[in-house]
Design a protein around this motif. Structure first.
Motif, PDB file in Angstrom:
ATOM      1  N   ILE A  96       3.283   2.917  35.411  1.00 14.75           N
ATOM      2  CA  ILE A  96       3.900   3.648  36.313  1.00 14.75           C
ATOM      3  C   ILE A  96       2.886   3.556  37.692  1.00 14.75           C
ATOM      4  N   THR A  97       1.667   3.848  37.421  1.00 11.62           N
ATOM      5  CA  THR A  97       0.550   3.803  38.284  1.00 11.62           C
ATOM      6  C   THR A  97      -0.133   2.622  38.380  1.00 11.62           C
ATOM      7  N   SER A  98      -0.133   1.663  37.618  1.00 10.31           N
ATOM      8  CA  SER A  98      -0.831   0.407  37.610  1.00 10.31           C
ATOM      9  C   SER A  98      -2.362   0.697  37.522  1.00 10.31           C
ATOM     10  N   VAL A  99      -2.704   1.680  36.814  1.00 13.86           N
ATOM     11  CA  VAL A  99      -4.143   2.077  36.820  1.00 13.86           C
ATOM     12  C   VAL A  99      -4.557   1.490  35.546  1.00 13.86           C
ATOM     13  N   GLY A 100      -5.724   0.848  35.222  1.00 16.26           N
ATOM     14  CA  GLY A 100      -5.816   0.571  33.896  1.00 16.26           C
ATOM     15  C   GLY A 100      -7.281   0.621  33.493  1.00 16.26           C
ATOM     16  N   THR A 101      -7.855   0.516  32.223  1.00 15.88           N
ATOM     17  CA  THR A 101      -9.182   0.426  31.826  1.00 15.88           C
ATOM     18  C   THR A 101      -9.417  -0.767  31.019  1.00 15.88           C
ATOM     19  N   HIS A 102     -10.634  -1.320  31.216  1.00 14.02           N
ATOM     20  CA  HIS A 102     -11.101  -2.575  30.614  1.00 14.02           C
ATOM     21  C   HIS A 102     -12.468  -2.331  29.957  1.00 14.02           C
ATOM     22  N   CYS A 103     -12.634  -2.469  29.022  1.00 16.30           N
ATOM     23  CA  CYS A 103     -14.198  -2.206  28.163  1.00 16.30           C
ATOM     24  C   CYS A 103     -14.330  -3.035  26.862  1.00 16.30           C
ATOM     25  N   ASP A 104     -15.459  -3.370  26.745  1.00 15.98           N
ATOM     26  CA  ASP A 104     -15.653  -4.235  25.542  1.00 15.98           C
ATOM     27  C   ASP A 104     -16.518  -3.388  24.498  1.00 15.98           C
ATOM     28  N   PHE A 105     -15.967  -3.760  23.163  1.00 15.89           N
ATOM     29  CA  PHE A 105     -16.668  -2.828  21.986  1.00 15.89           C
ATOM     30  C   PHE A 105     -17.430  -3.603  21.162  1.00 15.89           C
ATOM     31  N   ASN A 106     -18.707  -3.320  20.556  1.00 12.77           N
ATOM     32  CA  ASN A 106     -19.443  -4.116  19.677  1.00 12.77           C
ATOM     33  C   ASN A 106     -18.735  -3.507  18.370  1.00 12.77           C
ATOM     34  N   LEU A 107     -17.803  -4.132  17.562  1.00  9.82           N
ATOM     35  CA  LEU A 107     -17.337  -3.326  16.309  1.00  9.82           C
ATOM     36  C   LEU A 107     -18.106  -3.241  15.175  1.00  9.82           C
ATOM     37  N   LYS A 108     -19.112  -3.936  15.411  1.00 15.00           N
ATOM     38  CA  LYS A 108     -20.054  -4.348  14.166  1.00 15.00           C
ATOM     39  C   LYS A 108     -20.733  -2.837  13.899  1.00 15.00           C
ATOM     40  N   LYS A 109     -20.637  -2.003  15.035  1.00 10.05           N
ATOM     41  CA  LYS A 109     -21.422  -0.709  14.977  1.00 10.05           C
ATOM     42  C   LYS A 109     -20.303   0.206  14.697  1.00 10.05           C
ATOM     43  N   HIS A 110     -20.723   1.067  13.826  1.00 10.08           N
ATOM     44  CA  HIS A 110     -19.799   2.002  13.531  1.00 10.08           C
ATOM     45  C   HIS A 110     -19.343   3.051  14.507  1.00 10.08           C
ATOM     46  N   ASN A 111     -20.456   3.329  15.520  1.00 12.04           N
ATOM     47  CA  ASN A 111     -20.054   4.317  16.339  1.00 12.04           C
ATOM     48  C   ASN A 111     -19.206   3.729  17.467  1.00 12.04           C
ATOM     49  N   GLU A 112     -19.054   2.372  17.751  1.00 12.28           N
ATOM     50  CA  GLU A 112     -18.344   1.681  18.589  1.00 12.28           C
ATOM     51  C   GLU A 112     -16.801   1.553  18.130  1.00 12.28           C
ATOM     52  N   LEU A 113     -16.692   1.398  16.794  1.00 12.12           N
ATOM     53  CA  LEU A 113     -15.560   1.399  16.293  1.00 12.12           C
ATOM     54  C   LEU A 113     -14.767   2.833  16.485  1.00 12.12           C
ATOM     55  N   LYS A 114     -15.855   3.817  16.103  1.00 12.47           N
ATOM     56  CA  LYS A 114     -15.212   5.133  16.419  1.00 12.47           C
ATOM     57  C   LYS A 114     -14.658   5.440  17.817  1.00 12.47           C
ATOM     58  N   LYS A 115     -15.617   4.723  18.925  1.00 13.52           N
ATOM     59  CA  LYS A 115     -15.137   5.027  20.191  1.00 13.52           C
ATOM     60  C   LYS A 115     -14.013   4.327  20.631  1.00 13.52           C
ATOM     61  N   LEU A 116     -13.774   3.065  19.859  1.00 13.95           N
ATOM     62  CA  LEU A 116     -12.305   2.527  20.179  1.00 13.95           C
ATOM     63  C   LEU A 116     -11.181   3.344  19.521  1.00 13.95           C
ATOM     64  N   ASN A 117     -11.289   3.949  18.502  1.00 14.02           N
ATOM     65  CA  ASN A 117     -10.543   4.886  17.808  1.00 14.02           C
ATOM     66  C   ASN A 117     -10.248   6.091  18.684  1.00 14.02           C
ATOM     67  N   ASN A 118     -11.230   6.895  19.273  1.00 10.39           N
ATOM     68  CA  ASN A 118     -10.971   7.978  20.266  1.00 10.39           C
ATOM     69  C   ASN A 118     -10.447   7.589  21.208  1.00 10.39           C
ATOM     70  N   HIS A 119     -10.919   6.371  22.007  1.00 12.73           N
ATOM     71  CA  HIS A 119     -10.129   5.855  23.086  1.00 12.73           C
ATOM     72  C   HIS A 119      -8.777   5.826  23.010  1.00 12.73           C
ATOM     73  N   LEU A 120      -8.165   5.198  21.982  1.00 12.15           N
ATOM     74  CA  LEU A 120      -6.904   5.160  21.756  1.00 12.15           C
ATOM     75  C   LEU A 120      -5.994   6.615  21.467  1.00 12.15           C
ATOM     76  N   LYS A 121      -6.793   7.501  20.495  1.00 13.90           N
ATOM     77  CA  LYS A 121      -6.483   8.888  20.367  1.00 13.90           C
ATOM     78  C   LYS A 121      -6.091   9.554  21.959  1.00 13.90           C
ATOM     79  N   GLU A 122      -6.989   9.289  22.737  1.00 13.71           N
ATOM     80  CA  GLU A 122      -7.118   9.916  24.314  1.00 13.71           C
ATOM     81  C   GLU A 122      -5.616   9.367  24.749  1.00 13.71           C
ATOM     82  N   ILE A 123      -5.422   8.262  24.868  1.00 12.34           N
ATOM     83  CA  ILE A 123      -4.464   7.525  25.585  1.00 12.34           C
ATOM     84  C   ILE A 123      -3.266   7.911  24.905  1.00 12.34           C
ATOM     85  N   PHE A 124      -3.067   8.044  23.695  1.00 11.83           N
ATOM     86  CA  PHE A 124      -1.766   7.902  23.129  1.00 11.83           C
ATOM     87  C   PHE A 124      -1.547   8.994  22.172  1.00 11.83           C
ATOM     88  N   THR A 125      -2.393  10.035  22.471  1.00  8.69           N
ATOM     89  CA  THR A 125      -2.392  11.401  21.710  1.00  8.69           C
ATOM     90  C   THR A 125      -1.858  11.126  20.255  1.00  8.69           C
TER      91      THR A 125
END
Length: 127
Positions: A96-125
């Motif tokens: 609707i707004t055409s606003v987006g997010t782009h980011c890279d994650f180093n998924l070898k690091k547990h905290n980055e995997l968790k950050k991706l998970n949290n990011h998805l939770k925020e967007i899609f509750t």
């Protein structure tokens, strides 16, 4: 003898099916997927995305990466994952707004995997 059944989530099965593709699978192009990389992906990223599994599609890429894509309400996401280096390239866009997010994650690091998970939770509750 008791039989045990273990049902794997759809996203995990789709990732593991990529193991069947051989070199040249796409009109003579396309790498064979790294078995260890696919296993890692199914265990780690698949677990996160299984919360969204009805909306996530798994796509092989000719360069050996895996693309996970989906639509949710007014948003679309795409995560391209290099299963060797374990780097994820994430993008989302609100349709609707055409606003987006782009980011890279180093998924070898547990905290980055968790950050991706949290990011998805925020967007899609996801609960």
């Amino acid at each position: 003898m008791k039989k045990y059944s273990h049902q794997f989530p759809l996203t995990t099965l789709e990732i593991l099916k990529l193991n069947q593709l051989k070199r040249g699978w796409y009109n003579g192009e396309g790498y064979e997927f790294n078995k260890n990389g696919l296993f890692w992906l199914s265990l780690n990223v698949g677990v996160i995305l299984n919360n969204l599994e009805n909306n996530i599609k798994v796509y092989p890429m000719v360069n050996g990466n895996v693309s996970l894509e989906g639509s949710f309400d007014n948003s679309e996401i795409s995560i391209e994952i290099n299963i060797i280096s374990k780097v994820g390239y994430y993008s989302d866009v609100n349709l609707i707004t055409s606003v987006g997010t782009h980011c890279d994650f180093n998924l070898k690091k547990h905290n980055e995997l968790k950050k991706l998970n949290n990011h998805l939770k925020e967007i899609f509750t996801i609960q």
